[in-house]
Design a protein around this motif. Sequence first.
Motif, PDB file in Angstrom:
ATOM      1  N   SER A  26       0.802  -1.217   0.000  1.00 54.12           N
ATOM      2  CA  SER A  26       0.000   0.000   0.000  1.00 54.12           C
ATOM      3  C   SER A  26       0.841   1.277   0.000  1.00 54.12           C
ATOM      4  O   SER A  26       0.294   2.359  -0.007  1.00 54.12           O
ATOM      5  CB  SER A  26      -0.929   0.007   1.223  1.00 54.12           C
ATOM      6  OG  SER A  26      -0.175  -0.037   2.412  1.00 54.12           O
ATOM      7  N   ASN A  27       2.164   1.139  -0.004  1.00 54.36           N
ATOM      8  CA  ASN A  27       2.993   2.351  -0.013  1.00 54.36           C
ATOM      9  C   ASN A  27       3.344   2.733  -1.455  1.00 54.36           C
ATOM     10  O   ASN A  27       3.092   2.002  -2.388  1.00 54.36           O
ATOM     11  CB  ASN A  27       4.258   2.173   0.837  1.00 54.36           C
ATOM     12  CG  ASN A  27       5.145   1.059   0.328  1.00 54.36           C
ATOM     13  OD1 ASN A  27       5.183   0.790  -0.865  1.00 54.36           O
ATOM     14  ND2 ASN A  27       5.856   0.399   1.207  1.00 54.36           N
ATOM     15  N   ASN A  28       3.918   3.875  -1.629  1.00 54.84           N
ATOM     16  CA  ASN A  28       4.233   4.372  -2.970  1.00 54.84           C
ATOM     17  C   ASN A  28       5.665   4.074  -3.391  1.00 54.84           C
ATOM     18  O   ASN A  28       6.125   4.602  -4.390  1.00 54.84           O
ATOM     19  CB  ASN A  28       3.973   5.878  -3.033  1.00 54.84           C
ATOM     20  CG  ASN A  28       2.505   6.194  -2.910  1.00 54.84           C
ATOM     21  OD1 ASN A  28       1.660   5.402  -3.317  1.00 54.84           O
ATOM     22  ND2 ASN A  28       2.184   7.341  -2.343  1.00 54.84           N
ATOM     23  N   THR A  29       6.394   3.256  -2.652  1.00 57.82           N
ATOM     24  CA  THR A  29       7.789   2.996  -2.989  1.00 57.82           C
ATOM     25  C   THR A  29       7.937   1.898  -4.031  1.00 57.82           C
ATOM     26  O   THR A  29       8.985   1.769  -4.643  1.00 57.82           O
ATOM     27  CB  THR A  29       8.602   2.612  -1.742  1.00 57.82           C
ATOM     28  OG1 THR A  29       8.032   1.441  -1.164  1.00 57.82           O
ATOM     29  CG2 THR A  29       8.594   3.734  -0.721  1.00 57.82           C
ATOM     30  N   ILE A  30       6.884   1.108  -4.233  1.00 57.30           N
ATOM     31  CA  ILE A  30       6.931   0.023  -5.225  1.00 57.30           C
ATOM     32  C   ILE A  30       5.873   0.303  -6.278  1.00 57.30           C
ATOM     33  O   ILE A  30       4.690   0.454  -5.965  1.00 57.30           O
ATOM     34  CB  ILE A  30       6.680  -1.347  -4.560  1.00 57.30           C
ATOM     35  CG1 ILE A  30       7.778  -1.607  -3.537  1.00 57.30           C
ATOM     36  CG2 ILE A  30       6.627  -2.449  -5.611  1.00 57.30           C
ATOM     37  CD1 ILE A  30       7.589  -2.870  -2.742  1.00 57.30           C
ATOM     38  N   SER A  31       6.298   0.388  -7.535  1.00 53.30           N
ATOM     39  CA  SER A  31       5.355   0.688  -8.598  1.00 53.30           C
ATOM     40  C   SER A  31       4.978  -0.580  -9.356  1.00 53.30           C
ATOM     41  O   SER A  31       5.669  -1.586  -9.286  1.00 53.30           O
ATOM     42  CB  SER A  31       5.956   1.716  -9.564  1.00 53.30           C
ATOM     43  OG  SER A  31       7.094   1.160 -10.189  1.00 53.30           O
ATOM     44  N   GLY A  32       3.890  -0.509 -10.058  1.00 58.31           N
ATOM     45  CA  GLY A  32       3.452  -1.620 -10.881  1.00 58.31           C
ATOM     46  C   GLY A  32       1.972  -1.538 -11.156  1.00 58.31           C
ATOM     47  O   GLY A  32       1.247  -0.711 -10.605  1.00 58.31           O
TER      48      GLY A  32
END
Length: 51
Positions: A26-32
Amino acid sequence: MVRDQGIGVKQEDKEKLFERFYLPYSNNTISGFGIGLYLSAEIIERHDGEI
């Protein structure tokens, strides 16, 4: 042998990993987009394989 050095997946998220558009983080550090494992599972199943 395969070893994973990633951040890991919560036990409750493991059943959903191969669903289309599912992102367990749920964090913004991993995209996809949440389609990579879904597509992999579809290809494997269509070749009579299993994950």
